[in-house]
Design a protein around this motif. Structure first.
Motif: not given
Length: 337
Positions: A204-209, A119-126
């Motif tokens: 592609g999925v990694a790039g999208l995330i 995932y890509n959400n730095p506000d939600c670590p761990n």
């Protein structure tokens, strides 16, 4: 008889030419023809690195196209590649269709791997996800990060748009995690996704995330880097585990391979096991191909050595060990001209 100065000067040149001829003959004798393969994107980082290292070490050329498991199996059956690659074991008909049926098909495990929620959400670590939560995200029942204990933000689901063994491994596990998923969506290399945005290949999925803050998808562990974070996933024993070489190996220990070296386990036991694991296979022809058979056999034997396997581990894969490794080597030995 005394040699003239001109004759003495010509001798080193003649010897040099002879030496070069002998050297060239020696190289041509050991040179193998170039081979090409296509298929799964899951192991592509390892296969492409292996191809480069193998060329440096031996001078022999191998090319690999990351086109997805579905396309790889189709090209292997059609006989348009020297070897195929898949993350989903072949079905019975695949062994008897087209070139696979005519020449004999070998299914050789080359590596293990994990399919991790990323995932890509730095506000939600761990981030920690239960198996039910993971299924509900991809069912479209959980749509906001607040439902996962994070600051509120819409969730964008990322998934594969192409036929994929990675998708098969992921949806196979979701079918074990959630009766609702099994009933409404099921398992397969391609499924009708209830929600989300599709992209081709693990790349592609990694790039999208990476380019979509608030997104979550699934990729091979090797593609988790930069802003892409792995989620710890609940396993069968109720432990939250990150995808690592160790947790992947623990999960793969729960997979039993059949006589054709196929096998899967949708939710392996063990407190240290990562719950979404799979082998990835090279598909090789048992006979035919003349010198191409020698080239395929040589490359696969090289790839199953300790060095290449450990290099793959550094890229995020699970190297083969023990009985599985020995059975893989025995299968490679069946490749004949």
């Amino acid at each position: 008889m005394k040699q003239s100065p001109q004759r003495r000067a010509l001798l080193p040149v003649a010897l040099l030419a002879l030496s070069a001829t002998i050297s060239a003959c020696g190289q041509s004798a050991s040179k193998l023809p170039s081979i090409s393969g296509a298929g799964a994107s899951f192991p592509s980082a390892a296969y492409q690195r292996w191809s480069a290292d193998y060329a440096k070490e031996t001078g022999n050329q191998v090319s690999y196209q990351s086109v997805g498991s579905g396309a790889g199996v189709r090209q292997f059956i059609a006989g348009t590649v020297d070897f195929g690659a898949t993350d989903e074991q072949l079905k019975g008909d695949d062994f008897t269709s087209g070139a696979a049926g005519e020449r004999g098909a070998l299914q050789i495990p080359m590596l293990g791997g994990t399919v991790t929620p990323a995932y890509n959400n730095p506000d939600c670590p761990n981030l920690k996800l239960t198996q039910a939560q993971l299924a509900d995200i991809f069912l479209g029942k959980i749509t906001d990060w607040s439902a996962l204990g994070c600051p509120s933000k819409p969730i964008t689901v990322a998934h594969r748009s192409d036929g994929s063994g990675t998708t098969y491994a992921f949806t196979n596990s979701l079918s074990c995690f959630s009766p609702e998923w099994e009933e409404k969506v099921g398992r397969g290399k391609a499924v009708d996704w209830p929600v989300g945005v599709g992209a081709k290949g693990n790349e592609g999925v990694a790039g999208l995330i990476q380019n979509t803050p608030g997104s979550i998808g699934y990729v091979n562990q090797a593609f988790v880097r930069g802003v892409i974070l792995p989620a710890a996933l609940e396993n069968k024993e109720g432990q939250f585990v990150l995808a690592t070489a160790e947790s992947g190996a623990a999960g793969l220990n729960g997979v039993t391979l059949d006589e054709r070296l196929g096998g899967e386990e949708c939710n392996p036991p063990g407190a240290e096991s990562f719950p979404i694991v799979a082998f990835t296979w090279i598909l090789a022809y048992e006979t035919g191909g003349e010198t191409k058979a020698d080239a395929v056999r040589a490359f696969l034997n090289w790839s199953l050595q300790d060095g290449p396997q450990q290099m793959a581990a550094e890229l995020g894969y699970v190297p083969l060990k023990g009985d599985v490794l020995e059975r893989a080597k025995a299968e490679v030995a069946k490749i004949k001209n």
